[in-house]
Design a protein around this motif. Sequence first.
Motif, mmCIF file in Angstrom:
data_model
loop_
_atom_site.group_PDB
_atom_site.id
_atom_site.type_symbol
_atom_site.label_atom_id
_atom_site.label_comp_id
_atom_site.label_asym_id
_atom_site.label_seq_id
_atom_site.Cartn_x
_atom_site.Cartn_y
_atom_site.Cartn_z
ATOM 1 N N GLU A 169 0.834 -1.207 0.000
ATOM 2 C CA GLU A 169 0.000 0.000 0.000
ATOM 3 C C GLU A 169 0.863 1.249 0.000
ATOM 4 O OE1 GLU A 169 -2.853 0.230 3.144
ATOM 5 O OE2 GLU A 169 -3.661 -1.764 2.749
ATOM 6 N N ALA A 170 1.918 1.230 0.841
ATOM 7 C CA ALA A 170 2.781 2.405 0.959
ATOM 8 C C ALA A 170 3.435 2.751 -0.373
ATOM 9 C CB ALA A 170 3.843 2.156 2.026
ATOM 10 N N ARG A 171 3.924 1.727 -1.084
ATOM 11 C CA ARG A 171 4.569 1.992 -2.375
ATOM 12 C C ARG A 171 3.577 2.532 -3.390
ATOM 13 N NH1 ARG A 171 7.678 -2.549 -0.723
ATOM 14 N NH2 ARG A 171 6.185 -4.016 -1.623
ATOM 15 N N GLU A 172 2.357 2.022 -3.373
ATOM 16 C CA GLU A 172 1.337 2.522 -4.305
ATOM 17 C C GLU A 172 0.986 3.978 -3.999
ATOM 18 O OE1 GLU A 172 0.110 0.923 -7.046
ATOM 19 O OE2 GLU A 172 1.758 -0.432 -6.530
ATOM 20 N N LYS A 225 6.373 4.298 4.467
ATOM 21 C CA LYS A 225 5.411 3.721 5.404
ATOM 22 C C LYS A 225 4.004 4.090 4.933
ATOM 23 C CE LYS A 225 8.210 1.691 8.242
ATOM 24 N NZ LYS A 225 9.322 1.647 7.288
ATOM 25 N N PRO A 226 3.032 3.195 5.121
ATOM 26 C CA PRO A 226 1.664 3.475 4.652
ATOM 27 C C PRO A 226 0.965 4.526 5.516
ATOM 28 C CG PRO A 226 1.726 1.412 5.880
ATOM 29 C CD PRO A 226 3.145 1.862 5.757
ATOM 30 N N GLU A 227 0.069 5.257 4.907
ATOM 31 C CA GLU A 227 -0.656 6.290 5.641
ATOM 32 C C GLU A 227 -1.514 5.691 6.755
ATOM 33 O OE1 GLU A 227 -2.658 9.364 3.541
ATOM 34 O OE2 GLU A 227 -0.961 9.806 2.226
ATOM 35 N N LYS A 228 -1.998 4.473 6.571
ATOM 36 C CA LYS A 228 -2.793 3.816 7.618
ATOM 37 C C LYS A 228 -2.005 3.646 8.910
ATOM 38 C CE LYS A 228 -6.265 0.792 5.473
ATOM 39 N NZ LYS A 228 -6.551 -0.648 5.242
ATOM 40 N N LEU A 229 -0.714 3.308 8.775
ATOM 41 C CA LEU A 229 0.128 3.118 9.959
ATOM 42 C C LEU A 229 0.252 4.429 10.726
ATOM 43 C CD1 LEU A 229 2.090 1.341 11.645
ATOM 44 C CD2 LEU A 229 3.910 2.141 10.121
ATOM 45 N N LEU A 230 0.530 5.496 10.007
ATOM 46 C CA LEU A 230 0.667 6.798 10.656
ATOM 47 C C LEU A 230 -0.664 7.292 11.213
ATOM 48 C CD1 LEU A 230 3.287 8.394 11.024
ATOM 49 C CD2 LEU A 230 3.450 6.651 9.254
ATOM 50 N N PHE A 231 -1.747 6.983 10.512
ATOM 51 C CA PHE A 231 -3.074 7.353 11.009
ATOM 52 C C PHE A 231 -3.294 6.781 12.407
ATOM 53 C CE2 PHE A 231 -7.549 6.308 11.647
ATOM 54 C CZ PHE A 231 -8.163 7.524 11.433
ATOM 55 N N ARG A 232 -2.930 5.518 12.575
ATOM 56 C CA ARG A 232 -3.126 4.883 13.886
ATOM 57 C C ARG A 232 -2.236 5.525 14.951
ATOM 58 N NH1 ARG A 232 -4.429 -1.184 15.587
ATOM 59 N NH2 ARG A 232 -6.328 -0.414 14.649
ATOM 60 N N LEU A 237 1.223 19.201 18.079
ATOM 61 C CA LEU A 237 2.390 19.220 17.193
ATOM 62 C C LEU A 237 3.038 17.841 17.084
ATOM 63 C CD1 LEU A 237 4.419 20.870 15.504
ATOM 64 C CD2 LEU A 237 5.639 21.388 17.638
ATOM 65 N N ILE A 238 3.323 17.441 15.824
ATOM 66 C CA ILE A 238 3.971 16.169 15.511
ATOM 67 C C ILE A 238 5.284 16.468 14.790
ATOM 68 C CG2 ILE A 238 3.781 14.052 14.143
ATOM 69 C CD1 ILE A 238 0.751 14.278 14.495
ATOM 70 N N LEU A 239 6.324 15.698 15.127
ATOM 71 C CA LEU A 239 7.641 15.884 14.516
ATOM 72 C C LEU A 239 8.146 14.568 13.952
ATOM 73 C CD1 LEU A 239 10.405 17.366 14.054
ATOM 74 C CD2 LEU A 239 10.975 16.723 16.405
ATOM 75 N N ASP A 240 8.687 14.617 12.739
ATOM 76 C CA ASP A 240 9.369 13.473 12.123
ATOM 77 C C ASP A 240 10.686 13.978 11.575
ATOM 78 O OD1 ASP A 240 10.305 11.335 10.667
ATOM 79 O OD2 ASP A 240 8.387 10.858 9.732
ATOM 80 N N SER A 241 11.802 13.516 12.152
ATOM 81 C CA SER A 241 13.120 13.993 11.725
ATOM 82 C C SER A 241 13.789 13.052 10.726
ATOM 83 C CB SER A 241 14.031 14.180 12.944
ATOM 84 O OG SER A 241 14.127 12.992 13.700
ATOM 85 N N PHE A 242 13.103 11.985 10.334
ATOM 86 C CA PHE A 242 13.528 11.115 9.226
ATOM 87 C C PHE A 242 12.334 11.031 8.264
ATOM 88 C CE2 PHE A 242 16.212 9.764 12.736
ATOM 89 C CZ PHE A 242 17.447 9.515 12.154
ATOM 90 N N LEU A 243 11.962 12.144 7.663
ATOM 91 C CA LEU A 243 10.668 12.257 6.991
ATOM 92 C C LEU A 243 10.518 11.322 5.802
ATOM 93 C CD1 LEU A 243 7.992 13.769 7.136
ATOM 94 C CD2 LEU A 243 8.966 15.502 5.623
ATOM 95 N N GLY A 244 11.626 10.949 5.143
ATOM 96 C CA GLY A 244 11.534 9.992 4.045
ATOM 97 C C GLY A 244 10.694 10.507 2.900
#
Length: 519
Positions: free
Chosen positions: A286-289, A304-311, A322-329
């Motif tokens: 899903e993530a690659r698509e 990473k798939p959006e579903k994983l981050l949604f959870r 506020l959310i932080l991602d320092s390895f945003l990819g």
Amino acid sequence: MPTLDWLNRAAAFTTADGVPYRLLDSVSAHGEPGADNLLIQGDNLEALKALLPFYRGQVKCIFIDPPYNTKSAFEHYDDNLAHSQWLSLMLPRLQLLRELLREDGSIWVTIDDNEGHYLKVLMDEVFGRRNFVANVVWQKKYTIANDAKWMSENHDHLLVYARTKLTWRPYRLGRTEAMNERYRNPDAHPKGPWKATPLYAKRIGSEREQSFSFRFKNGVVWTPPRGNSPRFPSSALKEMDEGNEIWFGVDGTADPTRKTFLAELSAAGPPTATMWSHSEAGNNHEAREEVKAFDEADAFTTPKPEKLLFRVVELATQPGELILDSFLGSGTTAAVAHKMNRRWIGIEMGEHAATHCLPRLQKVVAGEQGGISKAVNWQGGGGFRFMRLGETVFDAQGHINPKVRFAALAAFVWQQETHTAYRAAESGAQMGSPLLGVQQAVNEGGSATAYYLLYNGILGDRRPESGNVLTLAVLQALKATCWHVGAKVIYGEACRLGPARLLAEGLVFRQIPYELRAR
């Protein structure tokens, strides 16, 4: 507590201290003007240090997907580091991330078995073993790799730590249709659908609980199974019995159970399990698509798939936090946070910050309908700023870069004195004046201290004798225009007042740049 030892461990513990503070230069703005979401291009260690004066203790949730050190080669980043190098890379970043977390915040880190168990011990050391929450196992693949040499690796780990576990709790996920479908109403009870649940708990109670028995109105005498205890006292069982809320099976001969009614349950679901299936939290395919929809010709290799981050976002934050991602990819964390009405900061080095993350987030603002968009009814909106790391705030001799403006230096002064992020609106700052704000002493009954900065002609006159130097005239001007009466700390280029006068005024003077240290 056991700790890891590796080559250059001691140096790794001081790496973050030696990283220079840098300015953040604005490259472009996208979407609604004034949006404070940030996409930052640059080395994430330096970017995290640059964020400290403005965001220390402000981040509710950190999600990172660092290199897994799998001895593989990826186009967009190096994932072939030696074990000791990988640990030395992770340690200072984790140290800075901890400083950015709110007291009620949490950090979620994806990793696989190559470094996962070492990372657990490392995070125990940085965040405290007592603050470990869970190791979530995520099923990232739904097929078996028939060409696997040993076993088909189908999962990743998601290590979860709280900044302070005693005060942190995850939010409950909403109830799903699958959960609600388990409730039926075979006896047409007026309270609606229900599900049979045990009258006993799996625990060995007191002697009295072990000998508990209750007679229902149909004559059935019930006692908990051996080694268990009753969930309810006799008074509650009597009330349920009279309300036809006890179930004895279709033919009336089954062991009694309680009717738990759907209408009486909270809209929130039960606590989240630590096993996340590919169907509920997404998978690699899903993530690659999802990423191909933004750049099919040069899709990011390990998104990473959006579903994983949604959870994760749903469990860890509320709207506006506020959310932080320092390895945003590939930008998934920022995309999901944006669609879920959270504030976000994403950091990614290399050109694909501009070639991958930027166009993806522009499409999110425009209302793209991939990933979780339909599930959250995303229609577009909001905005963000694209930033790059700029010059250092201090040179090798500790002098202030002439490009540093008053607002930026004010944040460093405030952080040095209070060890908190600078928020002018909350500190009591007076715009256009040297007053940065007032902080109450931590100890109960302690007096408040005001902090001032004489820099960059803030008083409207760049001459030293009436601008950046503390003179009697400047002090009188501060006392006349600034509301605080009490202890003061004033930063400036020089001071023309003697020690006796400073003491009488309850004033501490600190000379810049010599007493302004990037720490």
